[in-house]
Design a protein around this motif. Structure first.
Motif, mmCIF file in Angstrom:
data_model
loop_
_atom_site.group_PDB
_atom_site.id
_atom_site.type_symbol
_atom_site.label_atom_id
_atom_site.label_comp_id
_atom_site.label_asym_id
_atom_site.label_seq_id
_atom_site.Cartn_x
_atom_site.Cartn_y
_atom_site.Cartn_z
ATOM 1 N N GLN A 7 0.713 -1.116 -0.148
ATOM 2 C CA GLN A 7 0.043 0.226 0.012
ATOM 3 C C GLN A 7 0.840 1.059 0.232
ATOM 4 O O GLN A 7 1.394 1.486 0.915
ATOM 5 C CB GLN A 7 -1.061 -0.061 1.301
ATOM 6 C CG GLN A 7 -1.666 -1.411 1.413
ATOM 7 C CD GLN A 7 -2.425 -1.310 2.714
ATOM 8 O OE1 GLN A 7 -2.674 -0.323 3.368
ATOM 9 N NE2 GLN A 7 -2.988 -2.452 2.903
ATOM 10 N N HIS A 8 0.981 1.898 -1.201
ATOM 11 C CA HIS A 8 1.422 3.092 -1.212
ATOM 12 C C HIS A 8 3.059 3.181 -0.991
ATOM 13 O O HIS A 8 3.560 3.937 -0.219
ATOM 14 C CB HIS A 8 0.905 4.212 -0.411
ATOM 15 C CG HIS A 8 -0.605 4.507 -0.926
ATOM 16 N ND1 HIS A 8 -0.727 4.869 -2.280
ATOM 17 C CD2 HIS A 8 -1.747 4.028 -0.275
ATOM 18 C CE1 HIS A 8 -2.276 4.936 -2.401
ATOM 19 N NE2 HIS A 8 -2.625 4.457 -1.245
ATOM 20 N N ASP A 10 7.122 3.569 -0.868
ATOM 21 C CA ASP A 10 7.941 4.436 -1.366
ATOM 22 C C ASP A 10 9.314 3.950 -0.651
ATOM 23 O O ASP A 10 9.517 3.388 0.338
ATOM 24 C CB ASP A 10 7.909 5.948 -1.070
ATOM 25 C CG ASP A 10 6.754 6.722 -1.538
ATOM 26 O OD1 ASP A 10 6.162 6.238 -2.683
ATOM 27 O OD2 ASP A 10 6.354 7.740 -1.084
ATOM 28 N N TYR A 21 8.319 4.736 -6.183
ATOM 29 C CA TYR A 21 7.140 5.732 -6.062
ATOM 30 C C TYR A 21 5.766 4.935 -5.661
ATOM 31 O O TYR A 21 5.333 4.462 -6.549
ATOM 32 C CB TYR A 21 6.986 6.652 -7.170
ATOM 33 C CG TYR A 21 8.382 7.423 -7.390
ATOM 34 C CD1 TYR A 21 8.396 8.810 -6.777
ATOM 35 C CD2 TYR A 21 9.519 6.937 -8.151
ATOM 36 C CE1 TYR A 21 9.730 9.515 -7.047
ATOM 37 C CE2 TYR A 21 10.867 7.659 -8.277
ATOM 38 C CZ TYR A 21 10.530 8.773 -7.825
ATOM 39 O OH TYR A 21 11.757 9.760 -8.263
ATOM 40 N N ASP A 22 5.084 5.355 -4.772
ATOM 41 C CA ASP A 22 3.942 4.890 -4.519
ATOM 42 C C ASP A 22 3.359 3.514 -5.166
ATOM 43 O O ASP A 22 2.347 3.332 -5.910
ATOM 44 C CB ASP A 22 2.884 6.042 -5.204
ATOM 45 C CG ASP A 22 1.600 5.955 -4.641
ATOM 46 O OD1 ASP A 22 1.150 5.514 -3.610
ATOM 47 O OD2 ASP A 22 0.560 6.399 -5.667
ATOM 48 N N ASN A 24 1.509 0.431 -5.248
ATOM 49 C CA ASN A 24 0.276 -0.262 -4.909
ATOM 50 C C ASN A 24 -0.142 -1.667 -5.646
ATOM 51 O O ASN A 24 -0.208 -1.709 -6.867
ATOM 52 C CB ASN A 24 -0.822 0.727 -5.133
ATOM 53 C CG ASN A 24 -1.007 1.906 -4.149
ATOM 54 O OD1 ASN A 24 -1.139 1.670 -2.896
ATOM 55 N ND2 ASN A 24 -0.577 2.999 -4.685
ATOM 56 N N THR A 46 11.918 -3.116 -4.351
ATOM 57 C CA THR A 46 10.555 -3.426 -4.064
ATOM 58 C C THR A 46 10.505 -4.721 -3.218
ATOM 59 O O THR A 46 9.967 -5.272 -2.282
ATOM 60 C CB THR A 46 9.448 -3.483 -5.192
ATOM 61 O OG1 THR A 46 9.467 -2.186 -5.646
ATOM 62 C CG2 THR A 46 8.075 -3.611 -4.628
ATOM 63 N N GLY A 59 4.512 4.030 3.560
ATOM 64 C CA GLY A 59 3.457 3.105 2.920
ATOM 65 C C GLY A 59 3.404 2.073 3.986
ATOM 66 O O GLY A 59 3.789 2.070 5.217
ATOM 67 N N LYS A 60 2.466 1.001 3.648
ATOM 68 C CA LYS A 60 2.253 -0.291 4.611
ATOM 69 C C LYS A 60 2.325 -1.502 3.809
ATOM 70 O O LYS A 60 1.995 -1.763 2.628
ATOM 71 C CB LYS A 60 0.939 0.106 5.104
ATOM 72 C CG LYS A 60 0.445 -0.998 6.082
ATOM 73 C CD LYS A 60 -0.970 -0.617 6.639
ATOM 74 C CE LYS A 60 -1.505 -1.507 7.795
ATOM 75 N NZ LYS A 60 -2.652 -0.891 8.292
ATOM 76 N N THR A 69 5.387 -3.988 7.867
ATOM 77 C CA THR A 69 6.047 -2.686 7.518
ATOM 78 C C THR A 69 7.457 -2.535 8.313
ATOM 79 O O THR A 69 8.529 -2.152 7.620
ATOM 80 C CB THR A 69 5.047 -1.292 7.753
ATOM 81 O OG1 THR A 69 3.974 -1.564 7.159
ATOM 82 C CG2 THR A 69 5.832 -0.331 7.069
ATOM 83 N N HIS A 212 8.338 3.529 -11.052
ATOM 84 C CA HIS A 212 7.105 3.628 -11.179
ATOM 85 C C HIS A 212 6.320 2.416 -11.758
ATOM 86 O O HIS A 212 6.880 1.617 -12.649
ATOM 87 C CB HIS A 212 6.298 4.878 -11.974
ATOM 88 C CG HIS A 212 6.775 6.315 -11.380
ATOM 89 N ND1 HIS A 212 5.928 6.800 -10.632
ATOM 90 C CD2 HIS A 212 7.678 6.805 -11.621
ATOM 91 C CE1 HIS A 212 6.640 8.050 -10.339
ATOM 92 N NE2 HIS A 212 7.762 8.187 -10.928
#
Length: 354
Positions: A7-8, A10, A21-22, A24, A46, A59-60, A69, A212
């Motif tokens: 979730q979101h 970074d 970036y963000d 999801n 990631t 984020g989470k 997290t 992204h």
């Protein structure tokens, strides 16, 4: 086994360089997910955030119903298979596979059963008394997978595990990973820059560029319906042919050469109200015909297919013909496009219109 929710997310390093970036994505229990993209796109970063090897800047991360997290890597119940195998050269294959269980102080009989079961799954039973130096690259990668299997984790993470193998071993080991997923049914996340691995292994693909997420979908969705020009040209081999397309006085020009377009494309152009576009056609959607001309510069016969390189609308392009073609350099070949497979992109945003 477990589902994951990213979730979101970074990732920002101490020098203020942002790698992700963000991000999801929700991953279902038992899914095989592939992160794909060029080097430096943020896919391995990631993966390492999921593993707990990189801190999450914002984020989470949920694994199952647990917020992971800030949870240490050792408490996430995740097993990771690395590109370089990371085997202990002084230990036997049996000892390598059992190592994490020994550290966890598992009962020796339980360890023995788990190692033998994993070795059976991976075809390594006859190799258990050997040292890593006595095995091939493909066998060593299977040992690395076996070391992960014995832990019975909720999630498997693969970080470009086939990069060090030759082409033949990559193919066979890729099939073994797919069969392993079917047999275990465990959630797997796999990082690669090789689109063939992505297309053949994934239930869903997450395509990334410059930190992204560009598109998430099934392999066929990314191939047939790319969301933007990056996905269109990254997914597919050879890459999609692209041409600048201009509309002037009701006429259409590809790289300055007037062309006729199917009604589907014309309708999309008229609906957009714009005059500058990028026209895309995959090499495999080009066939012998009479509408366009390809000036041949090179033929690559690959057996059942021929890759014919040449100038189309004055731009270097490639057609992928079924069958063995014997075109000569300088020959002009008549071609058609599969009109249902033409792609159209906005020249400014590079977002797909068709």
């Amino acid at each position: 086994m477990a589902s994951l929710s990213l979730q979101h997310l970074d990732k920002i390093y101490d020098n203020n360089v942002q790698a992700v970036y963000d991000f999801n994505m929700d991953i279902e229990d038992g899914e095989f997910i592939v992160f794909v993209g060029p080097s430096g796109c943020g896919k391995s970063t990631t993966l390492r955030m999921i593993a707990g090897l990189e801190d999450i800047s914002a984020g989470k991360l949920m694994i199952g119903d647990k917020d992971c997290t800030r949870l240490p890597a050792k408490d996430r119940d995740i097993a990771m298979v690395f590109q370089n195998y990371a085997l202990y050269g002084h230990m036997t294959i049996y000892e390598n596979m059992a190592f994490s269980l020994v550290l966890a102080k598992e009962d020796k009989y339980v360890i023995h059963e788990k190692v033998l079961a994993a070795a059976e799954i991976l075809g390594l039973t006859a190799q258990l008394n050997k040292k890593p130096s006595q095995l091939s690259g493909g066998q060593r990668q299977r040992v690395a997978m076996g070391r992960a299997i014995v832990r019975n984790p909720k999630v498997f993470l693969f970080d470009e595990p086939l990069s060090n193998l030759d082409a033949k071993l990559r193919g066979s080991t890729r099939r073994e990973i797919k069969l392993l997923h079917r047999r275990l049914g465990t959630t797997m996340i796999y990082v690669t820059h090789d689109q063939t691995e992505a297309l053949t292994l994934a239930d869903r693909i997450c395509c990334m560029s410059m930190g992204h997420v560009q598109q998430i979908g099934t392999p066929l969705e990314l191939y047939d319906h790319p969301k933007n020009l990056f996905v269109a040209t990254f997914i597919g081999l050879p890459p999609m042919n692209t041409f600048s397309l201009k509309v002037e006085n009701g006429k259409y020009y590809a790289e300055g050469e007037e062309i006729a377009l199917p009604s589907k494309v014309v309708d999309a152009i008229n609906k957009s109200g714009k005059s500058n576009f990028i026209l895309g056609i995959r090499p495999e959607d080009i066939k012998p015909g009479n509408t366009y001309k390809l000036n041949v510069t090179l033929n690559e016969n690959t057996g059942h297919f021929t890759l014919t390189h040449g100038k189309l609308f004055g731009k270097t392009s490639v057609a992928k013909f079924r069958d063995w073609m014997r075109y000569k350099t300088g020959e002009v070949v008549g071609i058609d496009f599969d009109e249902e497979k033409i792609h159209l992109f906005d020249s400014e945003t590079e977002e797909a219109i068709i």
